[in-house]
Design a protein around this motif. Structure first.
Motif, PDB file in Angstrom:
ATOM      1  N   LEU A 322       0.849  -1.189   0.000  1.00 36.32           N
ATOM      2  CA  LEU A 322       0.000   0.000   0.000  1.00 36.32           C
ATOM      3  C   LEU A 322       0.884   1.239   0.000  1.00 36.32           C
ATOM      4  N   THR A 323       0.589   2.162  -0.906  1.00 34.66           N
ATOM      5  CA  THR A 323       1.199   3.488  -0.886  1.00 34.66           C
ATOM      6  C   THR A 323       0.079   4.499  -0.671  1.00 34.66           C
ATOM      7  N   ALA A 324       0.138   5.231   0.436  1.00 33.89           N
ATOM      8  CA  ALA A 324      -0.877   6.233   0.760  1.00 33.89           C
ATOM      9  C   ALA A 324      -0.262   7.624   0.614  1.00 33.89           C
ATOM     10  N   ARG A 325      -0.940   8.481  -0.113  1.00 35.33           N
ATOM     11  CA  ARG A 325      -0.441   9.839  -0.348  1.00 35.33           C
ATOM     12  C   ARG A 325      -1.462  10.866   0.124  1.00 35.33           C
ATOM     13  N   ARG A 326      -0.951  11.937   0.724  1.00 31.56           N
ATOM     14  CA  ARG A 326      -1.778  13.075   1.124  1.00 31.56           C
ATOM     15  C   ARG A 326      -1.093  14.337   0.622  1.00 31.56           C
ATOM     16  N   GLY A 327      -1.669  14.938  -0.395  1.00 29.34           N
ATOM     17  CA  GLY A 327      -1.046  16.113  -0.991  1.00 29.34           C
ATOM     18  C   GLY A 327       0.323  15.774  -1.553  1.00 29.34           C
ATOM     19  N   ASP A 328       1.232  16.739  -1.469  1.00 29.14           N
ATOM     20  CA  ASP A 328       2.577  16.529  -1.990  1.00 29.14           C
ATOM     21  C   ASP A 328       3.578  16.174  -0.908  1.00 29.14           C
ATOM     22  N   ASP A 329       3.152  16.233   0.356  1.00 31.07           N
ATOM     23  CA  ASP A 329       4.103  16.111   1.453  1.00 31.07           C
ATOM     24  C   ASP A 329       4.109  14.751   2.134  1.00 31.07           C
ATOM     25  N   THR A 330       2.950  14.119   2.248  1.00 30.74           N
ATOM     26  CA  THR A 330       2.854  12.885   3.026  1.00 30.74           C
ATOM     27  C   THR A 330       2.746  11.669   2.112  1.00 30.74           C
ATOM     28  N   VAL A 331       3.738  10.797   2.206  1.00 29.33           N
ATOM     29  CA  VAL A 331       3.718   9.529   1.485  1.00 29.33           C
ATOM     30  C   VAL A 331       4.097   8.433   2.478  1.00 29.33           C
ATOM     31  N   LYS A 332       3.220   7.468   2.659  1.00 26.35           N
ATOM     32  CA  LYS A 332       3.501   6.355   3.566  1.00 26.35           C
ATOM     33  C   LYS A 332       3.345   5.052   2.790  1.00 26.35           C
ATOM     34  N   LYS A 333       4.302   4.152   2.980  1.00 28.11           N
ATOM     35  CA  LYS A 333       4.272   2.869   2.299  1.00 28.11           C
ATOM     36  C   LYS A 333       4.378   1.743   3.315  1.00 28.11           C
ATOM     37  N   ILE A 334       3.560   0.722   3.154  1.00 29.06           N
ATOM     38  CA  ILE A 334       3.654  -0.462   3.989  1.00 29.06           C
ATOM     39  C   ILE A 334       3.501  -1.690   3.092  1.00 29.06           C
ATOM     40  N   LYS A 335       4.037  -2.814   3.533  1.00 29.64           N
ATOM     41  CA  LYS A 335       3.882  -4.037   2.762  1.00 29.64           C
ATOM     42  C   LYS A 335       3.835  -5.243   3.685  1.00 29.64           C
ATOM     43  N   VAL A 336       3.357  -6.338   3.143  1.00 28.62           N
ATOM     44  CA  VAL A 336       3.309  -7.594   3.877  1.00 28.62           C
ATOM     45  C   VAL A 336       3.763  -8.705   2.943  1.00 28.62           C
ATOM     46  N   GLU A 337       4.519  -9.633   3.477  1.00 32.96           N
ATOM     47  CA  GLU A 337       4.928 -10.807   2.713  1.00 32.96           C
ATOM     48  C   GLU A 337       4.237 -12.028   3.297  1.00 32.96           C
ATOM     49  N   PHE A 338       3.815 -12.940   2.431  1.00 31.48           N
ATOM     50  CA  PHE A 338       3.152 -14.158   2.887  1.00 31.48           C
ATOM     51  C   PHE A 338       3.444 -15.271   1.895  1.00 31.48           C
ATOM     52  N   ARG A 339       3.261 -16.470   2.349  1.00 31.80           N
ATOM     53  CA  ARG A 339       3.630 -17.643   1.541  1.00 31.80           C
ATOM     54  C   ARG A 339       2.392 -18.404   1.063  1.00 31.80           C
ATOM     55  N   THR A 340       2.463 -18.909  -0.152  1.00 31.85           N
ATOM     56  CA  THR A 340       1.472 -19.870  -0.623  1.00 31.85           C
ATOM     57  C   THR A 340       2.176 -21.202  -0.818  1.00 31.85           C
ATOM     58  N   GLU A 341       1.477 -22.263  -0.498  1.00 28.12           N
ATOM     59  CA  GLU A 341       2.102 -23.591  -0.603  1.00 28.12           C
ATOM     60  C   GLU A 341       1.048 -24.658  -0.861  1.00 28.12           C
TER      61      GLU A 341
END
Length: 341
Positions: A322-341
């Motif tokens: 996920l990349t969340a942006r607010r205007g030109d100043d705030t950018v927050k990025k988060i991610k998750v890793e998971f496995r399929t088997e």
């Protein structure tokens, strides 16, 4: 909310909801301020055994608003009208069940406790079931300077202290729960001085004007977040309102009916931009969606996913982002890793 069968290959849905009024291995209590050196040697310790921004988040601050408009101590909108404390949220019910410590912010004496209230969302039982016990299971501690600390919504059966006990700063006194008038697992912490609610972020009284620039009462300078993003949740179906705080999974079977990534946030704004993606083990984008929010919301969640392809999901490590942006100043990025088997 869109249903899985209605989309041939990919699914995405946007859900905006108001939250009701409230409030793994245990990290070291010092972790909460580990990234920031102590700025107030005699200040209050962080009241939760977790690390801000990693496995817990400040969901609401004390209300400093005037004329019915909620404002936090920096004149932002990370509060709620009449909110009397600091809400420290954890990721989900799985973390709650594993146990997240509630810690004494300073030395003191236990004045009273309440226990025996079940950890059930107010959405399930209704607000009327909490009349007179909105705090849920709680603890009140008086400190040597006369200030009092109140801890609300603690987990049923987790309280380790009794009325009259002396406690030391940093001691575990309970665990974060879901008791009382709340629908998400968190600790509601309130500091009282001479009967007034005091905001530990600037030392001012509740509903005093915001941006007063008063003294920090915490031992460490805790970071302010204008946008709170919880960690991403992995599942196999679109989340319902009632189950949005259930724990996700780290492993999916390749035969799962779908792969769904859910993002959750506090205090989104009109015009915020969210970009979500799912990448397969080869790094190829399997799902991609952008959305522009059209209203200010106290709580917001969004999910994106794909239905099981012929032959099942590719085994290996997948990534949700996920990349969340607010205007030109705030950018927050988060991610998750998971496995399929």
């Amino acid at each position: 909310m869109a249903a899985l069968p209605g989309i041939s290959k990919s699914l995405a849905a946007l859900v905006i909801i108001p939250l009701a009024l409230s409030a793994c291995e245990q990290p070291d209590p010092a972790d909460a301020g580990a990234a920031n050196p102590a700025t107030n040697a005699n200040g209050l310790l962080f009241p939760a055994g977790c690390e801000l921004g990693k496995d817990c988040w400040i969901a609401r601050y004390v209300d400093h608003g005037q004329n019915g408009r909620a404002q936090d101590y920096l004149c932002g909108e990370q509060s709620q009208t009449g909110h009397k404390g600091t809400d420290i949220a954890i990721a989900d019910m799985g973390r709650m069940e594993a146990g997240v410590s509630v810690l004494a912010t300073a030395d003191g004496k236990v004045l009273r406790i309440r226990d025996g209230i079940r950890d059930i969302s107010v959405r399930r039982n209704g607000a009327a079931s909490n009349d007179g016990q909105e705090c849920g299971n709680g603890i009140m501690i008086e400190h040597s300077n006369g200030d009092r600390s109140q801890y609300c919504h603690v987990k049923n059966g987790s309280i380790r202290v009794a009325s009259g006990d002396s406690v030391k700063a940093g001691a575990k006194i309970a665990e974060i729960g879901l008791s009382g008038e709340t629908e998400f697992p968190h600790l509601h912490y309130t500091l009282y001085r001479d009967g007034d609610v005091i905001d530990p972020f600037d030392g001012s009284k509740m509903n005093d004007r915001c941006d007063a620039g008063g003294p920090l009462l915490w031992a460490n300078d805790l970071p302010y977040e204008a946008l709170t993003l919880f960690d991403l949740r992995v599942g196999t179906k679109a989340p319902s309102r009632e189950k949005i705080w259930q724990a996700g999974t780290k492993t999916l079977e390749s035969s799962s009916p779908a792969m769904v990534i859910t993002a959750r946030a506090m205090f989104t704004r009109n015009g915020d931009s969210w970009h979500m993606q799912i990448r397969n083990p080869k790094g190829k984008i399997a799902a991609d969606q952008k959305v522009i929010l059209d209203d200010d919301k106290q709580f917001y969640y969004h999910f994106i996913g794909i239905k099981r392809p012929a032959g099942g999901f590719m085994p290996g490590i997948w990534t949700g982002e996920l990349t969340a942006r607010r205007g030109d100043d705030t950018v927050k990025k988060i991610k998750v890793e998971f496995r399929t088997e």
